[in-house]
Every structure is written in C-alpha cells, then in structure tokens.
Design a protein around this motif. Structure first.
Motif, PDB file in Angstrom:
ATOM      1  N   LYS A 128       4.864  -1.375  -5.769  1.00  0.00           N
ATOM      2  CA  LYS A 128       4.291  -2.708  -5.782  1.00  0.00           C
ATOM      3  C   LYS A 128       5.197  -3.722  -5.091  1.00  0.00           C
ATOM      4  CE  LYS A 128       2.558  -6.189  -9.028  1.00  0.00           C
ATOM      5  NZ  LYS A 128       2.296  -6.479 -10.469  1.00  0.00           N
ATOM      6  N   LYS A 129       6.499  -3.657  -5.367  1.00  0.00           N
ATOM      7  CA  LYS A 129       7.430  -4.618  -4.797  1.00  0.00           C
ATOM      8  C   LYS A 129       7.538  -4.477  -3.280  1.00  0.00           C
ATOM      9  CE  LYS A 129      11.445  -1.632  -5.627  1.00  0.00           C
ATOM     10  NZ  LYS A 129      12.804  -1.537  -6.266  1.00  0.00           N
ATOM     11  N   ASP A 130       7.286  -3.280  -2.768  1.00  0.00           N
ATOM     12  CA  ASP A 130       7.356  -3.066  -1.328  1.00  0.00           C
ATOM     13  C   ASP A 130       6.234  -3.810  -0.602  1.00  0.00           C
ATOM     14  OD1 ASP A 130       9.552  -1.411  -1.676  1.00  0.00           O
ATOM     15  OD2 ASP A 130       8.317   0.380  -1.883  1.00  0.00           O
ATOM     16  N   LEU A 131       5.055  -3.846  -1.200  1.00  0.00           N
ATOM     17  CA  LEU A 131       3.950  -4.588  -0.590  1.00  0.00           C
ATOM     18  C   LEU A 131       4.244  -6.077  -0.567  1.00  0.00           C
ATOM     19  CD1 LEU A 131       0.740  -2.812  -1.945  1.00  0.00           C
ATOM     20  CD2 LEU A 131       1.799  -2.626   0.303  1.00  0.00           C
ATOM     21  N   LYS A 132       4.889  -6.584  -1.588  1.00  0.00           N
ATOM     22  CA  LYS A 132       5.274  -8.000  -1.605  1.00  0.00           C
ATOM     23  C   LYS A 132       6.224  -8.311  -0.454  1.00  0.00           C
ATOM     24  CE  LYS A 132       4.824  -8.736  -6.607  1.00  0.00           C
ATOM     25  NZ  LYS A 132       5.542  -9.123  -7.848  1.00  0.00           N
ATOM     26  N   LEU A 133       7.198  -7.418  -0.239  1.00  0.00           N
ATOM     27  CA  LEU A 133       8.167  -7.630   0.838  1.00  0.00           C
ATOM     28  C   LEU A 133       7.492  -7.554   2.200  1.00  0.00           C
ATOM     29  CD1 LEU A 133      11.164  -8.101   1.411  1.00  0.00           C
ATOM     30  CD2 LEU A 133      11.474  -5.621   1.470  1.00  0.00           C
ATOM     31  N   VAL A 153       7.133   3.416  10.818  1.00  0.00           N
ATOM     32  CA  VAL A 153       7.069   4.151   9.558  1.00  0.00           C
ATOM     33  C   VAL A 153       8.252   3.721   8.704  1.00  0.00           C
ATOM     34  CG1 VAL A 153       7.051   6.420   8.468  1.00  0.00           C
ATOM     35  CG2 VAL A 153       5.950   6.097  10.696  1.00  0.00           C
ATOM     36  N   LEU A 154       7.988   3.229   7.504  1.00  0.00           N
ATOM     37  CA  LEU A 154       9.029   2.696   6.634  1.00  0.00           C
ATOM     38  C   LEU A 154       9.077   3.465   5.323  1.00  0.00           C
ATOM     39  CD1 LEU A 154       8.331  -1.133   7.086  1.00  0.00           C
ATOM     40  CD2 LEU A 154       9.921   0.291   8.384  1.00  0.00           C
ATOM     41  N   LYS A 155      10.290   3.627   4.793  1.00  0.00           N
ATOM     42  CA  LYS A 155      10.489   4.285   3.503  1.00  0.00           C
ATOM     43  C   LYS A 155      11.759   3.739   2.871  1.00  0.00           C
ATOM     44  CE  LYS A 155      10.952   8.832   1.330  1.00  0.00           C
ATOM     45  NZ  LYS A 155      11.029  10.310   1.542  1.00  0.00           N
ATOM     46  N   ASP A 156      11.729   3.530   1.575  1.00  0.00           N
ATOM     47  CA  ASP A 156      12.881   2.987   0.851  1.00  0.00           C
ATOM     48  C   ASP A 156      13.307   1.657   1.471  1.00  0.00           C
ATOM     49  OD1 ASP A 156      15.016   2.572  -0.808  1.00  0.00           O
ATOM     50  OD2 ASP A 156      16.297   4.091   0.115  1.00  0.00           O
ATOM     51  N   LEU A 157      12.524   0.621   1.253  1.00  0.00           N
ATOM     52  CA  LEU A 157      12.734  -0.666   1.914  1.00  0.00           C
ATOM     53  C   LEU A 157      14.034  -1.342   1.518  1.00  0.00           C
ATOM     54  CD1 LEU A 157       9.145  -2.225   1.950  1.00  0.00           C
ATOM     55  CD2 LEU A 157      10.180  -0.467   3.405  1.00  0.00           C
ATOM     56  N   GLU A 192      -1.583  -5.784  -4.869  1.00  0.00           N
ATOM     57  CA  GLU A 192      -0.829  -6.626  -3.932  1.00  0.00           C
ATOM     58  C   GLU A 192      -1.424  -6.627  -2.532  1.00  0.00           C
ATOM     59  OE1 GLU A 192       1.448  -8.651  -4.973  1.00  0.00           O
ATOM     60  OE2 GLU A 192       1.201  -7.834  -6.986  1.00  0.00           O
ATOM     61  N   LEU A 193      -2.404  -5.799  -2.271  1.00  0.00           N
ATOM     62  CA  LEU A 193      -3.049  -5.797  -0.957  1.00  0.00           C
ATOM     63  C   LEU A 193      -3.756  -7.114  -0.662  1.00  0.00           C
ATOM     64  CD1 LEU A 193      -4.571  -2.193  -0.826  1.00  0.00           C
ATOM     65  CD2 LEU A 193      -2.686  -3.087   0.544  1.00  0.00           C
ATOM     66  N   ARG A 194      -4.061  -7.883  -1.681  1.00  0.00           N
ATOM     67  CA  ARG A 194      -4.741  -9.170  -1.470  1.00  0.00           C
ATOM     68  C   ARG A 194      -3.873 -10.143  -0.686  1.00  0.00           C
ATOM     69  NH1 ARG A 194      -2.758  -9.285  -6.714  1.00  0.00           N
ATOM     70  NH2 ARG A 194      -1.450 -11.101  -7.221  1.00  0.00           N
ATOM     71  N   ARG A 195      -2.585  -9.875  -0.593  1.00  0.00           N
ATOM     72  CA  ARG A 195      -1.676 -10.752   0.150  1.00  0.00           C
ATOM     73  C   ARG A 195      -1.873 -10.642   1.660  1.00  0.00           C
ATOM     74  NH1 ARG A 195       2.903 -12.390  -2.918  1.00  0.00           N
ATOM     75  NH2 ARG A 195       2.924 -11.522  -5.029  1.00  0.00           N
ATOM     76  N   PHE A 196      -2.508  -9.566   2.129  1.00  0.00           N
ATOM     77  CA  PHE A 196      -2.660  -9.343   3.568  1.00  0.00           C
ATOM     78  C   PHE A 196      -4.023  -9.883   4.012  1.00  0.00           C
ATOM     79  CE2 PHE A 196       0.241  -6.125   1.972  1.00  0.00           C
ATOM     80  CZ  PHE A 196       1.307  -6.227   2.867  1.00  0.00           C
ATOM     81  N   ARG A 197      -4.014 -11.070   4.557  1.00  0.00           N
ATOM     82  CA  ARG A 197      -5.250 -11.776   4.914  1.00  0.00           C
ATOM     83  C   ARG A 197      -5.885 -11.279   6.203  1.00  0.00           C
ATOM     84  NH1 ARG A 197      -6.640 -15.317   0.656  1.00  0.00           N
ATOM     85  NH2 ARG A 197      -4.675 -15.841  -0.429  1.00  0.00           N
ATOM     86  N   HIS A 198      -5.135 -10.502   6.990  1.00  0.00           N
ATOM     87  CA  HIS A 198      -5.648 -10.039   8.286  1.00  0.00           C
ATOM     88  C   HIS A 198      -5.846  -8.530   8.325  1.00  0.00           C
ATOM     89  CE1 HIS A 198      -4.800 -14.044  10.039  1.00  0.00           C
ATOM     90  NE2 HIS A 198      -3.720 -14.006   9.287  1.00  0.00           N
ATOM     91  N   ILE A 240       1.563  -5.189  13.928  1.00  0.00           N
ATOM     92  CA  ILE A 240       0.283  -5.224  13.230  1.00  0.00           C
ATOM     93  C   ILE A 240      -0.047  -3.886  12.578  1.00  0.00           C
ATOM     94  CG2 ILE A 240      -0.659  -7.018  14.728  1.00  0.00           C
ATOM     95  CD1 ILE A 240      -2.189  -4.844  16.214  1.00  0.00           C
ATOM     96  N   SER A 241       0.828  -2.886  12.695  1.00  0.00           N
ATOM     97  CA  SER A 241       0.556  -1.573  12.127  1.00  0.00           C
ATOM     98  C   SER A 241       1.807  -1.011  11.466  1.00  0.00           C
ATOM     99  CB  SER A 241       0.060  -0.612  13.220  1.00  0.00           C
ATOM    100  OG  SER A 241      -0.175   0.664  12.696  1.00  0.00           O
ATOM    101  N   VAL A 242       1.682  -0.618  10.191  1.00  0.00           N
ATOM    102  CA  VAL A 242       2.815  -0.086   9.428  1.00  0.00           C
ATOM    103  C   VAL A 242       2.340   1.080   8.573  1.00  0.00           C
ATOM    104  CG1 VAL A 242       4.406  -0.564   7.499  1.00  0.00           C
ATOM    105  CG2 VAL A 242       4.189  -2.198   9.351  1.00  0.00           C
ATOM    106  N   SER A 243       3.182   2.112   8.502  1.00  0.00           N
ATOM    107  CA  SER A 243       2.960   3.231   7.592  1.00  0.00           C
ATOM    108  C   SER A 243       4.079   3.216   6.556  1.00  0.00           C
ATOM    109  CB  SER A 243       2.963   4.556   8.357  1.00  0.00           C
ATOM    110  OG  SER A 243       2.791   5.641   7.480  1.00  0.00           O
ATOM    111  N   LEU A 244       3.710   3.071   5.292  1.00  0.00           N
ATOM    112  CA  LEU A 244       4.692   2.978   4.202  1.00  0.00           C
ATOM    113  C   LEU A 244       4.645   4.250   3.377  1.00  0.00           C
ATOM    114  CD1 LEU A 244       6.725   1.332   2.515  1.00  0.00           C
ATOM    115  CD2 LEU A 244       4.768   0.378   1.271  1.00  0.00           C
ATOM    116  N   ARG A 245       5.780   4.913   3.239  1.00  0.00           N
ATOM    117  CA  ARG A 245       5.857   6.164   2.505  1.00  0.00           C
ATOM    118  C   ARG A 245       6.529   5.963   1.153  1.00  0.00           C
ATOM    119  NH1 ARG A 245       7.717  10.400   7.338  1.00  0.00           N
ATOM    120  NH2 ARG A 245       5.783  10.212   8.586  1.00  0.00           N
TER     121      ARG A 245
END
Length: 344
Positions: A141-146, A111-115, A169-175, A132-137
């Motif tokens: 937009k910039k967080d998805l890029k990172l 679980v990640l917050k404030d990257l 930015e979800l298009r960056r995740f190919r899997h 392979i599994s992340v929860s972002l709180r």
C-alpha cells in the motif's frame, strides 16, 4: 546556389562512437568540459599518419558544448534504451540534455521493486522524464502512495505479486488508463478499488487471481467501467459467472475479451445475449474473444450476439477436446471471423 564547404561538416557518427568508447576517456571529458584543443586522432587521424598533413588543413572536431542541442537529441533518438542510459552517464552535459527531452523517453517503462532502496535523486530523475508506464513487483500500500507522489501522470500500471488484500490507493492516479494485476499473494475480497477509476480505465487485466468476492459483485464493478476497450479476467476457477448478459451491453466500447471458462459444461442461451430491452437481435461490438480452459457445449444461438467477432482463440482444458467438435458451429455462426485458433 550556395556550396557547402566539406571542412565545415561534422562527422556525427564518429562523435557518437568516440563518446561511447570507454577507452577514449580523456577525449570524452575534454569535449564535455569545452576543451577544443583535441588530439587529431579524435577526428580520425593518427599523429604519425601522413594523411593528417597531406590532406590540407586538419579538421578539428568541435566540443560537445558547441554542437546544437537539436543535433545531439537527433543522434540520441537512434539509440536503444540501454545505450541511452549509457550515454546519459558519460557526463553532466549529456545527462542534462537527455533528462530535459521528453520525446526521447516516450514509451519507456521501468520495473521497480523494494522502493525503500531508491533515493530522492532517483525519483527526481524519473519525474523529469514524466514516465507514464511502471511495473511494480511485490508492492504494498505504501508503495502506491510513493508512486502517486513522484509519478502522478502514470497512465499504465502493472502490479505483479501484489502483497495486500485491497488496492484502494489506486484512486490517487487520476490519469491511469491501463491496469494489470497478476498473482496476488492474498485473495481479493472485493473489487471496489475499481470504482474510482470507472471513467478512465480503458484496459483491465486480472491474471492468475484469487477472487473471493461473489460473482454478482464482480460483475457489478466491471459493468461500471464503461470506457473499457480490453478486459482480461483469468482466475483460479473458483468463481462461477452464470452469464455475461448484464455486463457486456454496458461496455459499449469493449473490443477484446479474455475469460476463464473452467467451470462451464454448457453455455446458457443468454450467456452473451444483451438483456431484454437492448434489442433481441443486437450484436455486441466485440471483435476479439479468448476462452481459457474451455470445454463447454455451445450452440449457434449462444454465439448469435457475437456476429462482429473477427478473432477467436479457444484453449481447451484437457489434452483432447470433448466429444463434440464445435468447429462447424463456430464457422457458421461467426460470419466476420478471420482468425480461429484452437489449442488443446
């Protein structure tokens, strides 16, 4: 037949226990540095105990560096996630062993917050484990890029309290196979961000969402997710979907559906029925259906396409269901039903 010398066996449980005991800091550091001249107490003997001298040669524990890697990884596999992290912090040797073992971290989610507070060493540590599994709180937009840079192999992503009106930015995740969006701070004007994921998503959850897009656009986007096996669509009640007949036949792999039904008084006869040309008596592959805030009238004709349904959960909008009891309708229209749950 060969005999095993008891003096050559290693008490693995005692080794693991000693390493986890903060009071044994000296012995722990000595083992990890390769020092084999340990006090007999590490092997379970006391300096003043007669057992250390009357039991024959004193069996000294070998250093951690001399134990096979496979043995340590087997010991670590029995630890909880919390204990694994604690063990990883004891010394650089264990840190290297555990970070290099992918099966050891399989199924782990963070679980990640404030990257901005995470440094490169932290990201490299996550990348080595191939999470392979992340929860972002409260992400942006910039967080998805990172995330896409450091964890390109993500298969499951949960966005809680997303701060933004689009998620392109979800298009960056190919899997990416499983996507969950919950409690966005701003309404989503469209769901076009789903289109690049149409060939890979198997589970989609939109929970407690404010959707300002037309129902036709929503259905058009979802109908292109042809690999979906699970769909959860919970909104604030402002979205009126007249029928699902144009969507469900396209989702040939869909097994589970959960939907908000707050603004329906009566379901139309073709609400679940496939469109003309798909077979008038065709049954949908759905096996699990959940209806939230539901008080609509229903008939056997409406439920006919759900002949394969095995589990039905109904959550009524009011504390007392409407004047019409649908229990007999559900039981007679769904021959494969094994589980029925009704909540008021």
């Amino acid at each position: 037949m060969t005999s095993t010398n008891p003096s050559s066996l290693i008490d693995v449980k005692r080794v693991a226990f000693t390493l986890k005991d903060p009071s044994q800091r000296y012995y722990r550091n000595s083992w990890c540095s390769g020092d084999s001249t340990l006090d007999p107490r590490v092997a379970g003997f006391s300096k003043t105990s007669p057992a250390a001298f009357s039991a024959g040669p004193v069996v000294m524990m070998v250093s951690a560096l001399q134990l096979p890697t496979e043995l340590w990884l087997q010991v670590f596999s029995f630890l909880s996630w919390k204990d694994k992290l604690s063990m990883r912090g004891t010394c650089s040797h264990f840190k290297q062993l555990m970070d290099g073992s992918l099966p050891l971290w399989r199924g782990c989610s963070v679980v990640l917050k404030d990257l901005s507070r995470y440094n490169r060493a932290f990201w490299r540590s996550l990348a080595r484990r191939q999470l392979i599994s992340v929860s972002l709180r409260a992400g942006r937009k910039k967080d998805l890029k990172l995330l896409a840079v450091w964890l390109p192999l993500l298969q499951e992503l949960r966005l809680d309290s997303w701060r933004g009106n689009e998620v392109q930015e979800l298009r960056r995740f190919r899997h990416l196979h499983r996507l969950t969006l919950t409690a966005c701070s701003t309404p989503l004007a469209n769901l076009d961000f789903l289109l690049p994921l149409s060939e890979q998503l198997t589970e989609l959850s939109l929970c407690n969402m404010k959707l300002t897009c037309p129902a036709s656009q929503l259905l058009a986007c979802i109908s292109q997710l042809t690999r979906l096996r699970s769909l959860l669509l919970h909104h604030d009640g402002n979205l009126l979907i007249p029928t699902l007949r144009g969507v469900l036949p396209q989702l040939v792999h869909l097994q589970s559906l959960s939907c908000t039904m707050i603004n329906y008084k009566r379901l139309t006869l073709d609400f679940f029925r496939p469109a003309t040309g798909a077979g008038g008596g065709a049954s949908l592959p759905l096996s699990e259906l959940q209806l939230l805030n539901y008080d609509a009238a229903v008939t056997q004709e409406v439920l006919q396409p759900l002949a394969n349904l095995r589990s039905l959960s109904v959550f009524h909008l009011y504390s007392v269901p409407g004047p019409i009891c649908h229990l007999q309708t559900w039981l007679t229209s769904l021959p494969q039903l094994c589980s029925l749950s009704v909540h008021a």
